[in-house]
Structures are given as structure tokens and as C-alpha cells.
Design a protein around this motif. Structure first.
Motif, PDB file in Angstrom:
ATOM      1  N   ALA A   9       0.829  -1.209   0.000  1.00 53.04           N
ATOM      2  CA  ALA A   9       0.000   0.000   0.000  1.00 53.04           C
ATOM      3  C   ALA A   9       0.862   1.256   0.000  1.00 53.04           C
ATOM      4  CB  ALA A   9      -0.936  -0.011   1.205  1.00 53.04           C
ATOM      5  N   LYS A  10       2.020   1.185   0.628  1.00 47.63           N
ATOM      6  CA  LYS A  10       2.867   2.391   0.699  1.00 47.63           C
ATOM      7  C   LYS A  10       3.420   2.799  -0.676  1.00 47.63           C
ATOM      8  CE  LYS A  10       7.226   0.176   2.288  1.00 47.63           C
ATOM      9  NZ  LYS A  10       7.889  -0.002   1.021  1.00 47.63           N
ATOM     10  N   ASN A  11       3.373   1.891  -1.660  1.00 46.69           N
ATOM     11  CA  ASN A  11       3.837   2.226  -3.011  1.00 46.69           C
ATOM     12  C   ASN A  11       2.781   2.938  -3.849  1.00 46.69           C
ATOM     13  OD1 ASN A  11       6.298   0.991  -2.519  1.00 46.69           O
ATOM     14  ND2 ASN A  11       5.578  -1.002  -3.258  1.00 46.69           N
ATOM     15  N   LYS A  12       1.566   3.002  -3.319  1.00 45.87           N
ATOM     16  CA  LYS A  12       0.474   3.586  -4.100  1.00 45.87           C
ATOM     17  C   LYS A  12       0.592   5.101  -4.149  1.00 45.87           C
ATOM     18  CE  LYS A  12      -1.601  -0.292  -4.924  1.00 45.87           C
ATOM     19  NZ  LYS A  12      -1.453  -0.828  -6.295  1.00 45.87           N
ATOM     20  N   ILE A  13       0.340   5.672  -5.365  1.00 51.07           N
ATOM     21  CA  ILE A  13       0.347   7.129  -5.503  1.00 51.07           C
ATOM     22  C   ILE A  13      -1.005   7.569  -6.055  1.00 51.07           C
ATOM     23  CG2 ILE A  13       2.851   7.425  -5.753  1.00 51.07           C
ATOM     24  CD1 ILE A  13       2.449   7.426  -8.786  1.00 51.07           C
ATOM     25  N   ASP A  14      -1.438   8.769  -5.682  1.00 52.23           N
ATOM     26  CA  ASP A  14      -2.729   9.297  -6.119  1.00 52.23           C
ATOM     27  C   ASP A  14      -2.509  10.273  -7.268  1.00 52.23           C
ATOM     28  OD1 ASP A  14      -5.219  10.365  -6.445  1.00 52.23           O
ATOM     29  OD2 ASP A  14      -5.372  11.239  -4.438  1.00 52.23           O
ATOM     30  N   LEU A  15      -3.031   9.945  -8.443  1.00 53.30           N
ATOM     31  CA  LEU A  15      -2.889  10.833  -9.599  1.00 53.30           C
ATOM     32  C   LEU A  15      -3.976  11.902  -9.626  1.00 53.30           C
ATOM     33  CD1 LEU A  15      -1.934   8.231 -12.365  1.00 53.30           C
ATOM     34  CD2 LEU A  15      -0.408   9.728 -11.070  1.00 53.30           C
ATOM     35  N   GLY A  16      -4.825  11.906  -8.614  1.00 56.97           N
ATOM     36  CA  GLY A  16      -5.863  12.923  -8.521  1.00 56.97           C
ATOM     37  C   GLY A  16      -7.179  12.455  -9.098  1.00 56.97           C
ATOM     38  N   PRO A  17      -8.248  13.250  -8.867  1.00 59.54           N
ATOM     39  CA  PRO A  17      -9.565  12.861  -9.385  1.00 59.54           C
ATOM     40  C   PRO A  17      -9.646  13.143 -10.880  1.00 59.54           C
ATOM     41  CG  PRO A  17      -9.721  14.945  -8.211  1.00 59.54           C
ATOM     42  CD  PRO A  17      -8.280  14.525  -8.127  1.00 59.54           C
ATOM     43  N   LYS A  18      -9.667  12.104 -11.699  1.00 59.26           N
ATOM     44  CA  LYS A  18      -9.769  12.317 -13.143  1.00 59.26           C
ATOM     45  C   LYS A  18     -10.320  11.067 -13.824  1.00 59.26           C
ATOM     46  CE  LYS A  18      -4.936  11.164 -14.107  1.00 59.26           C
ATOM     47  NZ  LYS A  18      -3.784  11.528 -14.917  1.00 59.26           N
ATOM     48  N   VAL A  19     -11.044  11.323 -14.910  1.00 59.89           N
ATOM     49  CA  VAL A  19     -11.580  10.222 -15.707  1.00 59.89           C
ATOM     50  C   VAL A  19     -10.570   9.934 -16.804  1.00 59.89           C
ATOM     51  CG1 VAL A  19     -13.450   9.499 -17.236  1.00 59.89           C
ATOM     52  CG2 VAL A  19     -13.931  10.969 -15.279  1.00 59.89           C
ATOM     53  N   ALA A  20      -9.694   8.982 -16.605  1.00 61.15           N
ATOM     54  CA  ALA A  20      -8.686   8.760 -17.637  1.00 61.15           C
ATOM     55  C   ALA A  20      -7.947   7.441 -17.501  1.00 61.15           C
ATOM     56  CB  ALA A  20      -7.669   9.895 -17.629  1.00 61.15           C
ATOM     57  N   SER A  21      -7.755   6.960 -16.321  1.00 66.91           N
ATOM     58  CA  SER A  21      -6.712   5.960 -16.110  1.00 66.91           C
ATOM     59  C   SER A  21      -7.196   4.520 -16.178  1.00 66.91           C
ATOM     60  CB  SER A  21      -6.043   6.243 -14.775  1.00 66.91           C
ATOM     61  OG  SER A  21      -5.689   7.594 -14.706  1.00 66.91           O
ATOM     62  N   TYR A  22      -7.980   4.225 -17.170  1.00 64.87           N
ATOM     63  CA  TYR A  22      -8.411   2.848 -17.382  1.00 64.87           C
ATOM     64  C   TYR A  22      -8.795   2.683 -18.854  1.00 64.87           C
ATOM     65  CZ  TYR A  22     -12.740   5.358 -16.456  1.00 64.87           C
ATOM     66  OH  TYR A  22     -13.736   6.302 -16.472  1.00 64.87           O
TER      67      TYR A  22
END
Ligand SMILES: Cc1cc2nc3c(=O)[nH]c(=O)nc-3n(C[C@H](O)[C@H](O)[C@H](O)COP(=O)(O)O)c2cc1C
Length: 196
Positions: A9-22
């Protein structure tokens, strides 16, 4: 273990709220606007029901296509193949409010007579408008599927074979189109091999 790579879990980064990453499927949504066929590209598309079968697509309220869907209570979802990339992308670059897109593809009609479909597309889905959901800047059009139109050459064992259709996927973050890769496993089946 199950064979997939582990992380913490500590490796997880938040790219912010956006409709894009899938991954998103690339579709052409068709409607008659002012008696002419018009198509736009839509990647915000999903299945929305099975009995009766339904799909949903989120379209910006500014788009010309929306007018025609509401006017005729009908639309099509056309699945372009890889070799249609340039023409499909063009339909996502220009609006029917300024440019006549009715000649980009060869058009045919099905049961509804008012949902234009594309001869060059391997799969065309004809929809009767079920409901429009107002979602702020976008309208979500829910359509009941009346017909799924394809050709024998796109079938294997009586079902649509995506290896033959050669659909496109959109990666919205980096604005790239991707083609389909190899099939990996049988769905509703691979999980049977999973061990807790
Ligand atoms: C790859 C791609 C995907 C798009 N997906 C959507 C979408 O899902 N929803 C949407 O409202 N617009 C989407 N657009 C934008 C419309 O296709 C574009 O604005 C189009 O020109 C509108 O056409 P119209 O005004 O003739 O309806 C997408 C554009 C591209 C290039």
C-alpha cells in the motif's frame, strides 16, 4: 500463491480525481440530426442491462449528436476496426454543427429507420432511446438494443470474434489508441483455478 505480482500500500500514488486511467472502448455513436447522419467518437460507453439488453453512453451536452438522439429517440453504437482509425478520429475532432460528417462512411438503416449505422463497421448496435440522464455537463443516453448487426466473416462459432473485428481501445491519459492483444483465459472460468 496466485501468480500475480504483489505490491505494498505504501507504493500507491494518487494521480488525482480524473476520468482517464483505465481502458475505454472506442465507439462511433450515430444519430440523424436535421435529417442527416452524424457520427461522433465516444469512449465513455458501457453495457447497462441484460433483459432487455441496454447500453449507456455519456455525451457532452454541447455535442451536435445529442440533438438527433433526442429528436428521433434513436441512436446507433458502431464499432470501428483498426483500419478505420483516421476516419473515426476525424469524427471526434469536428462537430456536425460546423462540418457535414454524413459522407465520412457508407450509411445504412435498420428497424428504426432513424439510427444511422456504418457499413464499414464490423459491428453495429441499433438502439431505441430508453432514457436521458442529466449528469451536469454530460447527458447519459441509455438505449435499449434492438439489433446487433454484423457479417458472417466476423463470427466464429456463431458469436462475434473480436480478433476478427479488430476493435480499438482508448488510453485517455496519454491520448493513444491501442489494438486488441491476445486472449488470456476463459472468463467465468479462470477463477476456478484460484486458490485462496
Ligand atoms: C477518442 C475520442 C473519444 C471521445 N469520447 C467522447 C465521449 O465519450 N463523450 C463525449 O461527449 N465526447 C467524446 N469525444 C468528443 C466528441 O467525439 C467530439 O467532440 C465530436 O466532434 C462531437 O461531434 P458532434 O458535435 O458532431 O456530435 C471523444 C473524442 C475522441 C477523439
Amino acid at each position: 500463491m496466485s501468480g500475480f505480482s504483489k505490491t505494498e500500500a505504501k507504493n500507491k500514488i494518487d494521480l488525482g480525481p480524473k476520468v482517464a486511467s483505465y481502458p475505454m472502448p472506442v465507439t462511433l455513436i450515430g444519430a440523424n440530426v436535421n435529417s442527416k447522419a452524424n457520427f461522433l467518437v465516444a469512449a465513455w460507453f458501457m453495457a447497462a442491462g441484460i433483459n432487455p439488453p441496454k447500453v449507456a453512453v455519456a455525451l457532452n451536452k454541447m455535442h451536435y449528436t445529442n440533438q438527433g438522439i433526442k429528436e428521433n429517440k434513436a441512436f446507433s453504437v458502431c464499432i470501428p476496426s483498426e483500419d478505420m482509425t483516421n476516419a473515426a478520429d476525424y469524427c471526434g475532432l469536428v462537430s456536425g454543427s460546423r462540418v457535414d460528417k454524413s459522407g465520412v462512411f457508407d450509411v445504412f438503416y435498420g428497424k428504426l429507420k432513424t439510427a444511422p449505422m456504418i457499413t464499414q463497421c464490423p459491428v453495429n448496435i441499433e438502439c431505441k432511446l430508453d432514457k436521458v440522464v442529466d449528469n451536469g455537463g454530460h447527458e447519459i443516453f441509455v438505449g435499449e438494443i434492438l439489433s446487433t448487426i454484423t457479417e458472417q466473416k466476423y463470427l466464429t462459432g456463431g458469436v462475434v470474434d473480436l480478433k476478427k473485428v479488430k476493435p480499438l481501445m482508448l488510453s485517455l491519459d496519454d491520448r493513444l489508441y491501442y489494438e486488441l492483444g491476445e486472449s488470456k483465459a476463459k472468463a467465468w472460468n479462470a477463477g476456478k483455478n484460484y486458490k485462496i
